[in-house]
Every structure is written in C-alpha cells, then in structure tokens.
Design a protein around this motif. Sequence first.
Motif, short mmCIF file in Angstrom:
data_model
loop_
_atom_site.label_atom_id
_atom_site.label_comp_id
_atom_site.label_asym_id
_atom_site.label_seq_id
_atom_site.Cartn_x
_atom_site.Cartn_y
_atom_site.Cartn_z
N ASP A 81 5.58 -8.52 3.67
CA ASP A 81 4.47 -7.87 4.36
C ASP A 81 3.46 -7.28 3.38
O ASP A 81 2.37 -6.86 3.78
CB ASP A 81 4.98 -6.75 5.27
N SER A 82 3.82 -7.22 2.12
CA SER A 82 2.90 -6.66 1.11
C SER A 82 1.60 -7.44 1.07
O SER A 82 1.56 -8.64 1.34
CB SER A 82 3.57 -6.67 -0.27
N GLY A 83 0.55 -6.74 0.69
CA GLY A 83 -0.77 -7.36 0.63
C GLY A 83 -1.81 -6.39 1.15
O GLY A 83 -1.55 -5.21 1.31
N VAL A 84 -2.99 -6.92 1.40
CA VAL A 84 -4.08 -6.10 1.92
C VAL A 84 -4.34 -6.47 3.37
O VAL A 84 -4.44 -7.66 3.70
CB VAL A 84 -5.36 -6.27 1.08
N GLN A 102 -12.74 -1.83 4.28
CA GLN A 102 -12.36 -1.99 2.87
C GLN A 102 -10.89 -2.33 2.69
O GLN A 102 -10.45 -2.61 1.58
CB GLN A 102 -12.70 -0.72 2.08
N GLY A 103 -10.14 -2.29 3.76
CA GLY A 103 -8.75 -2.74 3.70
C GLY A 103 -7.75 -1.63 3.41
O GLY A 103 -8.10 -0.57 2.87
N THR A 104 -6.51 -1.89 3.76
CA THR A 104 -5.37 -1.04 3.40
C THR A 104 -4.43 -1.89 2.56
O THR A 104 -3.99 -2.94 3.00
CB THR A 104 -4.62 -0.54 4.65
N ARG A 105 -4.16 -1.40 1.34
CA ARG A 105 -3.23 -2.14 0.46
C ARG A 105 -1.82 -1.63 0.73
O ARG A 105 -1.52 -0.47 0.46
CB ARG A 105 -3.58 -1.95 -1.00
N LEU A 106 -0.97 -2.50 1.27
CA LEU A 106 0.40 -2.15 1.61
C LEU A 106 1.35 -2.75 0.58
O LEU A 106 1.29 -3.96 0.31
CB LEU A 106 0.74 -2.68 3.01
N THR A 107 2.19 -1.91 0.04
CA THR A 107 3.22 -2.35 -0.90
C THR A 107 4.58 -2.00 -0.33
O THR A 107 4.83 -0.82 -0.04
CB THR A 107 3.05 -1.68 -2.28
N ILE A 108 5.41 -3.01 -0.15
CA ILE A 108 6.77 -2.80 0.37
C ILE A 108 7.74 -3.03 -0.78
O ILE A 108 7.83 -4.13 -1.31
CB ILE A 108 7.08 -3.75 1.54
N ASN A 109 8.45 -1.99 -1.14
CA ASN A 109 9.42 -2.07 -2.24
C ASN A 109 10.81 -2.39 -1.70
O ASN A 109 11.19 -1.88 -0.65
CB ASN A 109 9.45 -0.77 -3.03
N PRO A 110 11.57 -3.22 -2.43
CA PRO A 110 12.91 -3.59 -1.96
C PRO A 110 13.90 -2.44 -2.08
O PRO A 110 13.65 -1.47 -2.79
CB PRO A 110 13.31 -4.76 -2.88
#
Lengths: 110, 110
Positions: A81-84, A102-110
């Motif tokens: 799901d990570s990405g913008v 301008q987007g939301t940058r989502l980072t999903i860490n394991p």
Amino acid sequence: GIQVEQSPPDLILQEGANSTLRCNFSDSVNNLQWFHQNPWGQLINLFYIPSGTKQNGRLSATTVATERYSLLYISSSQTTDSGVYFCAVEGFRGAQKLVFGQGTRLTINP
Amino acid sequence: SQTIHQWPATLVQPVGSPLSLECTVEGTSNPNLYWYRQAAGRGLQLLFYSVGIGQISSEVPQNLSASRPQDRQFILSSKKLLLSDSGFYLCAWKVGGEQYFGPGTRLTVT
C-alpha cells in the motif's frame, strides 16, 4: 480556480494498521477521483466518487459533496500500500480537467 | 477495453535538443486527452488538454507545445529543451467521467 488540499502530507504506519486520508476542496465538483502512485510512478485508479461511499476490498472512500471533502480509508495496511495517494477533482466550472492535490505519502513498514 | 500507450518510457536529452513524446489511446473514440508533468516526486501539473482533433488548451506558458493530429493521438513537443523540463510526463484520457493515465515518460535533461 478550485483548490484541493490533502492531509496529512506524510503518514508512516506499521503493517496491519488502519489509516484515513482526507481531501478538502474549495468548490462544488462533478468529478472526484482517488489515485495511488506506486514506486514505479504508475497512477492507479482507486475510486471515482463525486459523492457517496464505495468499497473495494480493504479500501473504501466517502465523499460528502455538500461539505466539500472526501475520505479514503485503508484497513489492515500492507507494505504494497506504500506510495503516494492523490485526490483530484473537476469543478463544474473546471472545463473538463482534473485539479490534483499535493498528495499523501504513505509508508507501511513491515 | 481501452488502453493507453506512451513512449519512450525513459529519455535522456541534452539541453537545447528537441523533444517529441507520443501518446496513443486504443479502444475508444473522441476522448479528452491530457499531458501532465510531475517535477518533484509529488504533485501533478496539467500542461495541455484537448477535447478534439486540433483543439489544444494550454495551462502553463513555457517552451512546450502539444498537438493532436488524430483522434487518439496526442504529442508533446519542444524545440529546445531546458534543464527545468526534466520530470515525469504523463498522458491521460477521459471519456465520460473517469480519467485514466498512461505509464509515463521519465525525461532527464542534461
């Protein structure tokens, strides 16, 4: 012209968490879309949702047109799901063109 | 089903050289066509859009131009590239409500 604001700008979560992304817009719209831009740059259509609620698997979206906002919900996040995430709207006076936030940058860490 | 093609996928060009990026759509007629640029990793800027053959609307004054010689073909050009033209160029199409994007061309001007 119409203004689009997305929040938060960045979001970092652990795998399995839920998230809510918000999109506010400044005028009435006849089109609202949510996109996911993956790490390779491809823009993936998530929802076409000028009003109402839609669900697709772990993702759902709600647009309250009268209050000029839309929400994107992601449940049980996965690393993929990570990405913008972009919200884009087309106003009634917008001459058939989408205006992007301008987007939301989502980072999903394991 | 509809598909959209962009080429090339990546391009490295020297400053002052010409540019031609091509976008074609299959499986639909009389689409609206769009060129966007993404310069900073987030945020899409609409450059040009077209609602029909020979009809081009420019959103941002710059050294780029666009043409639509056929119904499903959209070309982005420049006579002399600048360093600031570097970025990710995306073509999009729309028939009716929902807009779809091509895979993009990553341009580096050196």
